[in-house]
Design an enzyme around this catalytic site. Structure first.
Site, PDB file in Angstrom:
ATOM      1  N   GLU A 343      -3.171  -5.579  -9.893  1.00  0.00           N
ATOM      2  CA  GLU A 343      -2.074  -6.232 -10.644  1.00  0.00           C
ATOM      3  C   GLU A 343      -2.704  -7.412 -11.805  1.00  0.00           C
ATOM      4  OE1 GLU A 343       1.716  -5.526  -7.371  1.00  0.00           O
ATOM      5  OE2 GLU A 343       0.560  -7.030  -7.711  1.00  0.00           O
ATOM      6  N   ASP A 367      -0.647  -8.427  -0.197  1.00  0.00           N
ATOM      7  CA  ASP A 367       0.388  -9.314  -0.339  1.00  0.00           C
ATOM      8  C   ASP A 367       0.664 -10.037   0.921  1.00  0.00           C
ATOM      9  OD1 ASP A 367       1.367  -8.409  -2.637  1.00  0.00           O
ATOM     10  OD2 ASP A 367       2.909  -7.130  -1.859  1.00  0.00           O
ATOM     11  N   HIS A 533       0.081 -13.262  -3.015  1.00  0.00           N
ATOM     12  CA  HIS A 533      -1.033 -12.661  -2.665  1.00  0.00           C
ATOM     13  C   HIS A 533      -1.950 -13.565  -1.865  1.00  0.00           C
ATOM     14  CE1 HIS A 533      -0.273  -9.830  -6.527  1.00  0.00           C
ATOM     15  NE2 HIS A 533       0.068  -9.367  -5.374  1.00  0.00           N
TER      16      HIS A 533
END
Length: 596
Positions: A343, A367, A533
């Site tokens: 991401e 995550d 994260h």
């Protein structure tokens, strides 16, 4: 096959300059030359015998051509250091010397000073004087001093001095290695995640890095126009067919992609992997195909791929590409891992880079998904957590960048570990691959298909979770949580894992608890974590991260590292001795970013 010691980025590796400092007065100097040079040689030997760069090459030291008794010899040493690409300096002395005339005054270069603790000559007096000079001039330096008095003919390095010398050297080399390298953003901001927003002042002022940008369409262009090494692609796709087990497809039968579509996805994601690597470090083979510009790459020491959603709504996701690049092996054998943030979370990508440069190991991007209390686990599964998990656990899970090293299938005396690539065996690679299945992507998340790695990390590994966050008005801050991976009974894991997406890799994490507010319980760790994260590095490396952060002037907002392991520049003491966290903030604010 291990590809040991390969430099893949442009620029010479930074060296550590050893500065033997001496009393310049003739008559006194003559009796100290041998001792001073022996100190320099012993420090160089300690470092070169114990430390490697993250690429596997041994760290190199450069000793000044002569002892430094005044400014002229200091200038000669600096002339040598400039030629030899010295990025870190360590000054050593057994005696009194002239502080401001002999000190390293180069801004931006990490500095340490070892003053010999002996009574024949006052090396400790010089250490105190020159540290005061560094502090007064705004050039923070680390002070190293043996606990016990040594005799002048004792050329050993005390254990406490060894520990500090190596800790400083690791962090200093990490700082120097990042300088002038690139972070490559492939795409832009993913789904509104703030960490994806590139803060160029952070990269430039704190890390000495530059930012490079490529639109995700460049990957599709290179696939369509076949701008990749065709021979390597064939080698790669054959390796994938032999080694990457396709797992269960959780999509409904009516929405599952056909075998032909899945095979086409495999071909696509393997090409993505080749292309992102080429974008980062270049590939001479492309020049042979008349793509000279593309062959150069972006000299990127880290990168990130946006993926969601503009890419993944139409094309196969980047999960395979990210996981394989972040691992310590691929179809070409065992090699240094890359650092690719899913991401395009640039801040997590840089945190991955910190962990990699300090340890040489692959990093697990995840995550920070869910805090599970013991009571909640018992309510949902009917079973109580035990052992390290008894006070609660954090579920770390993400579809993308978890290195396959994170399976815990590498071992040391039967214990699961994550090794620097130069210590990994072919058998351990096979075990990592066997412990991983590649599940067809959940089409609810990834309409374009693709494959996500799925594994469960073995328990009882000491690990450190960390993360950089940027706060408006404050700047970057670093969070650190040392702890252990834990294994749950299979039926308990299955129940908890299936409450989220079971096609992704899972690490169950139990942080070490202390009396500090942020670590009084596992809930507090999750509650104080500053983003969605985090990065998992093998080993309890919180102390190394703290030393690195102090060099970069990044304050640490939470950690569970014991005070006796913390090593920061001497001048941090002047900002308060009872509240070390507050002193860290004040010192970082006072001195400002390393390169500004």
């Amino acid at each position: 096959m291990v590809n040991q010691g390969k430099k893949r980025l442009i620029g010479n590796m930074p060296k550590i300059g050893i500065r033997p400092i001496i009393d310049g007065r003739r008559g006194i100097r003559d009796s100290l030359e041998e001792k001073t040079l022996n100190m320099a040689k012993s420090v160089a030997g300690l470092i070169e015998n114990n430390l490697r760069y993250a690429n596997g090459l041994s760290v190199e030291c450069v000793i000044a051509d002569s002892c430094i008794g005044g400014v002229a010899e200091a200038a000669k040493a600096e002339e040598l250091f400039e030629k030899e690409n010295v990025g870190v300096s360590i000054s050593v002395t057994p005696c009194w010397c002239y502080g401001t005339e002999t000190m390293d005054t180069v801004p931006g270069r990490p500095k340490a000073i070892w003053g010999f603790n002996g009574t024949e000559r006052p090396g400790a007096v010089y250490l105190a004087a020159v540290l005061a000079a560094h502090n007064q001039k705004g050039l923070p330096a680390f002070g190293i001093y043996g606990e016990n008095v040594q005799d002048m003919d004792d050329n050993t390095i005390p254990e406490e001095a060894k520990e500090k010398l190596l800790k400083f050297a690791r962090a200093g080399i990490a700082v120097a290695t990042m300088k002038n390298k690139s972070y490559l953003s492939i795409g832009s901001v993913s789904m509104g995640i703030a960490g994806c927003i590139v803060d160029e002042s952070f990269f430039q002022d704190y890390l000495g890095m530059r930012n490079e940008y490529v639109d995700m369409s460049e990957l599709y262009r290179r696939i369509e126009e076949e701008i990749y090494d065709h021979d390597e692609y064939q080698k790669a796709i054959n390796w994938v067919k032999e080694n990457c087990q396709e797992g269960q497809d959780n999509n409904s039968p009516e929405t599952q992609r056909s075998r032909k579509e899945k095979d086409r996805d495999w071909e696509f994601v393997v090409k993505m992997t080749l292309i992102v690597r080429d974008l980062m470090i270049g590939n001479d083979k492309l020049a042979e195909l008349n793509f000279e510009e593309e062959a150069l790459g972006h000299n990127a020491i880290a990168s990130g791929f946006q993926g969601q959603r503009q890419w993944t709504d139409h094309f196969p996701n980047g999960d395979f590409m990210e996981a394989i690049l972040n691992s310590s092996f691929d179809w070409n054998g065992i090699r240094e891992s890359f650092n690719v943030a899913t991401e395009n979370d640039t801040l997590n990508g840089i945190t991955m880079l910190f962990g990699h440069l300090l340890t040489g190991t692959a990093q697990v991007f995840a995550d920070v998904r869910t805090y599970w209390s013991s009571a909640a686990v018992e309510r949902v599964t009917g079973q109580k957590l035990s052992g390290r998990a008894s006070k609660g656990i954090i579920h770390l899970i993400n579809s993308g960048s978890a290195a396959l090293d994170g399976t815990g299938q590498q071992s040391d005396n039967g214990k699961p570990v994550m090794k620097p690539y130069w210590d990994i065996t072919d058998e351990e690679v096979d075990k990592c691959l066997e412990a991983t299945t590649w599940r067809p992507a959940s089409l609810g998340y990834f309409r374009g298909g693709g494959f996500s790695s799925q594994f469960v990390t073995k328990g009882e590994m000491p690990v450190t979770m960390s993360r950089i966050n940027i706060i408006k008005g404050l700047g970057p801050v670093l969070q650190i949580a040392e702890g252990y991976t834990v294994e749950l009974p299979e039926d308990v894991h299955d129940i908890l894992d299936k409450r989220t997406d079971p096609t992704w890799p899972t690490t169950w994490f139990a942080p070490v608890l202390t009396e500090k507010t942020a670590f009084r319980d596992v809930y507090s760790v999750m509650d104080n974590w500053g983003s969605n994260h985090g990065v998992i590095s093998y080993g309890h490396i919180g102390d190394l991260l703290i030393t690195l952060a102090s060099l970069l002037r990044i304050p640490v907002s939470m950690h569970n590292v014991s005070e006796d392991r913390i090593f920061r520049p001497d001048t941090w003491k002047a900002f308060g001795s009872s509240d070390l966290e507050g002193a860290d903030y004040r010192a970082c604010k006072n001195f400002g970013p390393l390169y500004k």
